[in-house]
Design an enzyme around this catalytic site. Structure first.
Site, short mmCIF file in Angstrom:
data_model
loop_
_atom_site.label_atom_id
_atom_site.label_comp_id
_atom_site.label_asym_id
_atom_site.label_seq_id
_atom_site.Cartn_x
_atom_site.Cartn_y
_atom_site.Cartn_z
CG ASP A 57 -2.15 33.50 -8.02
OD1 ASP A 57 -1.98 33.48 -6.79
OD2 ASP A 57 -2.97 34.26 -8.58
CB SER A 135 5.59 36.60 10.90
OG SER A 135 5.74 37.77 11.69
CE1 TYR A 150 2.38 38.56 6.97
CE2 TYR A 150 2.90 38.97 9.28
CZ TYR A 150 3.30 38.61 8.01
OH TYR A 150 4.61 38.28 7.78
CE LYS A 154 3.33 35.08 7.14
NZ LYS A 154 3.88 34.31 5.99
#
Length: 228
Positions: A57, A135, A150, A154
């Site tokens: 994890d 990304s 997010y 990134k």
């Protein structure tokens, strides 16, 4: 035959990367939070031993350390794939702090912890490579604020990979961040641009073609260099 360690092979890009590499005869070590949930497309490879499964994890440092202790073989390529989208519609004005922190723990600190834990295995390879799925949404040239956690995670992981490239270049270990495209997965959605098979094939071509000369770079799945 090379040995690839791929985090998060339970679905999406990670699953397809593992499948495609296994099909061409590579050795794959895949991580899952629950190895009992190995995808059907990979189960035969796990039974044959070509695919080794590790419980891991990326939010749990003890889990990462234990997975590294269970592995005693060189790793030629480490692919940091595991990640989450976080709050889908939250901008910088309404993002939730706890959800933001979770996204950073998974998408930014997770890859760093994995690299630190498996660095001894990478050092046993003659020409190790590290590829982290990032990304274009994290690029500083894009000013949009939707999915801000997010995007920030990134952008941060890109900087971490750039720093690692600097630190590991003297050891001959190459480090890259990659944009996999807008992919039709659970995360990307059904309206995304490209199929997961197309993205994975492009990423594998990148892994094959990139070397220490390009370390620290940010590339998309087609091989084009991107700006951070």
């Amino acid at each position: 035959m090379s040995t690839y360690l791929i985090t998060g092979i339970g679905r999406g890009i990670g699953q397809e990367l593992a499948r495609a590499l296994l099909m061409r005869g590579e050795r794959v070590i895949g991580t899952l939070r629950d190895p009992a949930q190995v995808p059907a497309s990979l189960s035969a490879f796990a039974e044959s031993g070509q695919l080794k499964l590790l419980t891991l994890d990326v939010q749990d440092g003890a889990s990462i350390a234990e997975a590294a202790r269970q592995l005693d073989e060189p790793v030629d390529v480490l692919v940091n794939n595991a990640g989450i989208i976080g709050q889908r519609n939250a901008s910088s004005l309404d993002t939730d702090a706890e959800s933001f922190l979770e996204t950073l723990r998974v998408n930014t600190l997770g890859p760093l912890r994995v690299i630190q834990a498996f660095l001894p295995h990478l050092r046993r390879s003659k020409a190790a490579k590290i590829m982290t799925i990032s990304s274009r949404m994290g690029s500083m040239s894009h000013a949009k604020s939707d999915r801000i956690a997010y995007r920030a995670s990134k952008a941060a992981v890109n900087k971490v990979m750039q720093g690692l490239a600097t630190d590991l270049q003297p050891e001959g270990i190459a480090v890259f961040a990659v944009h996999p495209g807008w992919v039709r997965t659970d995360m990307g959605g059904s309206g995304a641009d490209i199929a997961v098979e197309e993205s994975a094939a492009g990423l594998i071509r990148l892994i094959d073609g990139l070397s220490l000369k390009e370390t620290g770079g940010f590339f998309d799945w087609t091989g084009d260099r991107l700006s951070f």
